[in-house]
Scaffold this active site. Sequence first.
Site, PDB file in Angstrom:
ATOM      1  N   ASP A  69       0.863  -1.153   0.000  1.00  0.00           N
ATOM      2  CA  ASP A  69       0.000   0.000   0.000  1.00  0.00           C
ATOM      3  C   ASP A  69       0.914   1.221   0.000  1.00  0.00           C
ATOM      4  O   ASP A  69       2.087   1.115   0.359  1.00  0.00           O
ATOM      5  CB  ASP A  69      -0.854  -0.072   1.267  1.00  0.00           C
ATOM      6  CG  ASP A  69      -1.740   1.126   1.413  1.00  0.00           C
ATOM      7  OD1 ASP A  69      -2.288   1.549   0.398  1.00  0.00           O
ATOM      8  OD2 ASP A  69      -1.872   1.624   2.541  1.00  0.00           O
ATOM      9  N   ASP A  89      -1.532  -0.996   5.838  1.00  0.00           N
ATOM     10  CA  ASP A  89      -1.797  -0.552   7.202  1.00  0.00           C
ATOM     11  C   ASP A  89      -3.267  -0.266   7.451  1.00  0.00           C
ATOM     12  O   ASP A  89      -3.681  -0.157   8.584  1.00  0.00           O
ATOM     13  CB  ASP A  89      -0.976   0.691   7.513  1.00  0.00           C
ATOM     14  CG  ASP A  89      -1.503   1.900   6.772  1.00  0.00           C
ATOM     15  OD1 ASP A  89      -1.910   1.736   5.606  1.00  0.00           O
ATOM     16  OD2 ASP A  89      -1.515   2.988   7.355  1.00  0.00           O
TER      17      ASP A  89
END
Lengths: 1138, 373
Positions: free
Chosen positions: A414, A821
């Site tokens: 990400d 996350d």
Amino acid sequence: MDFSLLRNIISRYCAGEENWVDSRTVYIGHKEPPPGAEAYIPQRYPDNRIVSSKYTFWNFIPKNLFEQFRRIANFYFLVIFLVQLIIDTPTSPVTSGLPLFFVITVTAIKQGYEDWLRHKADCSINECPVDVVQQEKVVRTQSHKLRVGDIVMVREDETFPCDLIFLSSSRDDGTCYVTTTSLDGESSHKTYYAVPDTMAFKTEQEVDSLHATIECEQPQPDLYKFVGRINIYKDKEEPVSRTLGAENLLLRGATLKNTHHIYAVAVYTGMETKMALNYQSKSQKRSAVEKSMNAFLIVYLCILISKAVINTVLKYAWQWSPDRDEPWYNHRTENERQRHVVIRAFTDFLAFMVLFNYIIPVSMYVTVEMQKFLGSYFITWDEEMFDEELGQGAQVNTSDLNEELGQVEYVFTDKTGTLTENNMEFIECCVDGNVYIPHAICNGQILSAASSIDMIDSSPGGYRREYEDLFFRALCLCHTVQVKEEETVDGIKRGIHQGRPTSFYISSSPDEVALVEGMKRLGYTYLRLKDNYMEILNKDDEIERFELLHVLNFDSVRRRMSVIVKSISGEYLMFCKGADSSIFPRVVSGKVEQVKAHVEQNAVEGLRTLCVAYRRLSESEYQEACHYLTEAKLALQDREQRLAQAYDVIERDFVLLGATAVEDRLQEKAADTIESLHKAGIKVWVLTGDKMETAAATCYASKLFRRSTQILELTKKRTKEQSLHDVLFELNRTVLRQRSISGLSVDCLDFGLIIDGATLSAVLKPSQEVSGHGNYREIFLEICRNCSAVLCCRMAPLQKAQIVKLIKSSKEHPITLAVGDGANDVSMILEAHVGIGIMGKEGRQAARNSDYAIPKFKHLKKMLLVHGHYYYIRIAELVQYFFYKNVCFIFPQFLYQFFCGFSQQPLYDTAYLTLYNISFTSLPILLYSLVEQHVTIDTLKREPSLYRDIAKNSLLRWPVFLYWTCLGVFDAVIFFFGAYFLFDNTTFTSNGQLMTTNTQMMFGNWTFGTLIFTVLVFTVTLKLALDTRHWTWINHFVIWGSLLFYVIFSLLWGGIIWPFLNYQRMYYVFMQMLSSGPAWLSIILLITVSLLPDVIKKVLCRAICPTATERAQSTRPCLTVEPSTIFMLSQSSSRMSF
Amino acid sequence: MMASSYNAKEEDGHHSGSSTHGGTGAPKNKKPDNTAFKQQRLPAWQPILTAGTVLPAFFIIGLMFIPIGIGLYVTSNNIKEYEVDYTGVEPNSPCYDCANSFTWNSTTPCVCTVNFTLTQPFESNVYMYYGLSNFYQNHRRYVKSRDDSQLNGVQSSLISPSKECEPYRTNPETKQPIAPCGAIANSLFNDTLELYYSQPDGNTSKVTLVKKGIAWYTDKHVKFRNPGNDKDNLTERFKGTAKPVNWMKPVYELDPSDPENNGFINEDFIVWMRTAALPTFRKLYRIIQKKPDSTPTLASGKYFLKITYNYPVRSFDGRKRMILSTISWMGGKNPFLGIAYITVGSICFFLGVVLLIIHHKYDTRSNSADIPN
């Protein structure tokens, strides 16, 4: 729970109301509604007892045994054990029963202990006191006595005992603050809202007088979704209906903050609370090593069966003549004689299976489990992966995948919060084409009170002034930031000290905080939300108040949020902020081109941009919007969808105000980490929801793309011009041509691919309409395979998982790792072979769903390159060695059958058969597989390319497996025939026994077996010693200790007449053997010969074609290095190499 | 199965988190200890198996093994061994008749005599063995067909022997328990071998055969014990038991002359009870003690072996042999060990040379390759 389910099913068929079957009706305070309102169905719900334990005292033994024997391996051993019990087998049932019993008992004790802990935890929770409102009084009771419909009072800092609908609060505005740290790890305070009609109830009497029912959906695990409706009955009036959403539902496990007390009614209790529903286990992931291990097991099972079949067939061929079958000295019993030959043959087959079953040892499973379980502690213990700021180190959620960390080929990461800090800082804004930069930009969070605006393009006209005012107000109003006014804040401080040094801004989105803070620096301070009025301190230190009418919350699909406010002057204003792509299509006027250009420019610099727009609503428009929203909010079914529709209708015809730019700094050492991963041969893909320019800039900054990287674009912009088909083929050609030209120099051949979400879904679409053009998917994969880095932007969370799945299922089946996350990364983390969560700022969702959680992206380097590498080589050796040592163990037994008339006579004594895998050879390999370091940690970190050496499961491939098996067979042949020629050598006309100088005693078959066994134990242990590269005191202790233990055990075992045994065949056998000179000589000889081929292979391989790892080993000085000097040495050695 | 504990831990964490009021927001500082073990930085010795390090080992092994091998080989060759096959397969062999006329219930023993000549004198103690081939003493059914506690003199086992002894557990007619029970005991080798020396002067002298000291000391004194009280008559002590079906006399008459060698502690019996590892085996029968004067134990010359032929082996194509052998420090005659040592030693030496060449060749190459880095 089961009962309510049943009731549910019954009501589904009886009630006939499709819309209501999935909902439940809760009678607040257990009061029936007025007659006629609705049929009162007494409902049964579970009590509020949390049961996390699996077993009860009564069902522990049967249930646990059942669970354990569901494992194939355990079941296999159970079958072997039962066969031994039933038929007359060569080895006593003890030999397989004891290890199995041991394994089962240890596991049962462990699970029992864990369950006992769970029981205790359950108990303490279930018995913790709760205040319930009964008969207008607050009564203290125990948590587990709570029922659905009870009204509960919760005080500050107390935890909610079950899922509650918030009725009223001690705060006047009917709100309360809650932290859900223990639920999802988010430490920020979230605001929950009381039901508006009940929020005025302040005392228990008032609350108890409430007459209402709540209809809500049946329990479901999604923490952030709740749909319900409350019907409030007032005297003889029509009931008032209110919608209930997630903002009214207080979840079990969350804690009340900053609110003196609240009243709430229980809707979900016990195991139906969302917290309890969330503890369902995730699907099991299996590592590549485990798969190879299972493949090897199948091979060995085939070997085992074929051995047994061969021996059975040979046995019957051999004993065809009755003199061989039953010579006069060796008759069968009557029973046996009467048995049918087929039954006898089958029994013999089973007996051979039992005799050879040790080739698949029980202890391997135990050792592998232990290795994984204990080994994973090294990750949690690692000091380098500890983050001081967060106060946490790495976490291991599953130890099954340790070795998979050493096999990663694709990393999907990400961007926000993973590659970048997710620590936003307001950089600039652009209002109608003019750029504003806050004066004092400071890295830290504290800023001087001075704040002025630096106008770059200063030509403020009248209407511009108006736009400016609107823009800043928009940013001050259009958000969900809370103001925290206390000195001490739990969790991470996000606010800045300015003006009022004790106030902080808190929000779940760091962008918002950054924007509001930025506004503060530009002179517009958001003060607070009070009684639905938002207060702003404007530049002239005047307080402006806006009535907050509606918040159209942010979601990742719409990618924007809006607020509708009413100014003091009675104007209705809708402010909207969101991603450019979602704002521009809805804009009707404003300087779109200028702003767009500016946004793109910002994005190229790697800044996160948001566009701000507004719309003035007339009274009628407002009413209409209001109508849409309330209708959608009241819906019980598909509320999300209806809300989305309503938002879509309302959010249109905007006037563009401007754009903001917020910087998200790269995480510390992110570039270094990515570079290392690249060198390690890992392909890194960035999957982000951000726009292309921003993401690309981040990729350049993080060295994912280098200056030399040739960027291939597969974006909507390009596919507009050409068809997708053409673009794909063109790119494919480029890649292939490049590859054929520069086959030699790897550096030139560096492609980076950028693809966006829209194009990706086009590529992945099943190609029925383009049947003639073949499969895009394959071409796309082909391009990706040749790119060292891929950036996927504008991705929806589900698309991230799709990409991972696509690569996972491509024909090489590479091992994938996903790191993220946020909640939007969870799908990707669950999909990938290994999911890693970053304990970031967007909550703990990702970390909770991951297999491993690390504090920072940079820790990925050590995780993969050091820990992953170690775990892989350790487990690979463990698996291969286990098969090897059991081939060595069982193959002589197989050979012996040819010399004992295929009578299943075991070669070794029962004790040796049992203990070989349990105690003589188990500890050295276990400890090896825990502490082995074939290369030092520093070398691994310095030279990421060593990771390539173990790529693609290289240590567990079939040739390697074959080598180990052949080595095992060779050793077994050496052991057996070595001993054979010493014992019996008619061609050399020798005697049939070994003798010593002073005695000339006979050696029997047990001595023969013991001699072989002694050579075996020494050889396999020394083989491990040869493989050990990292001799710590533990290795010395365990290896030499095991050998010593074997000798001592044998002396003891043969030294006493054991009263509990019905045979004394080992009596003095070992001592007699050791007192014979030739036995010593032959033991030494056989060990030497057995180890010789492996030594030669090692030496030759190293000399002729050393692997990178072996080269790295050789360059290190071969001496003991103290921890403190490692750094110096590695420095000096690296200096030397220049 | 171990991994589940993590889940449990997590759950526990949450539960305790929800039960403690307040303070849950503050992350606990659980910094790991900086110990060498936990950080995987234990000091370690890191040997590498390279041609350079292995070379000396190979040469040392070679240089050590070859002399040992030569020593073993020479020793083995100095051992004198003589073997006589007296099975009586060929019609012209002396025991042919005995072998053919064998019946289980013959009362008159069949005796045959085999002549042989020792060309060389046997010095020192000479050991006399009987050898059997194609006799599967290591057959599973056979190996386990014994009762060690009966042989250890346990009274209860004497009366009711272990089930493992079936079908040699009780006498089929009298139903009395057999002592010693089991197939091994039942098939005790019962040929009697006597050795006579034809002196050059024409007289024959019987060679003294010592029948004690042929079993393991521990077997004779610990593992095997006669049942009952030592003061009683051995016949009394075995009262109520039957003799093994194939035996001619009961166990207490194995050696009536010597009570220390009778019953279960008869050494011939103990030797037989140690089952051989392979179907062709030899077992120690007697010892011929060396003479106090310097004359050889067995002088070269003509000998004849008188065999009381009781033991049938023709039914399973077995062979019976008598072996005379001297022994050395390394046991009996076995050139295999010596040859193996010489071979392995030579291979190691040869490999050492090969490795030296490889080491020389590749090490310089890799060194030169390292320099540009």
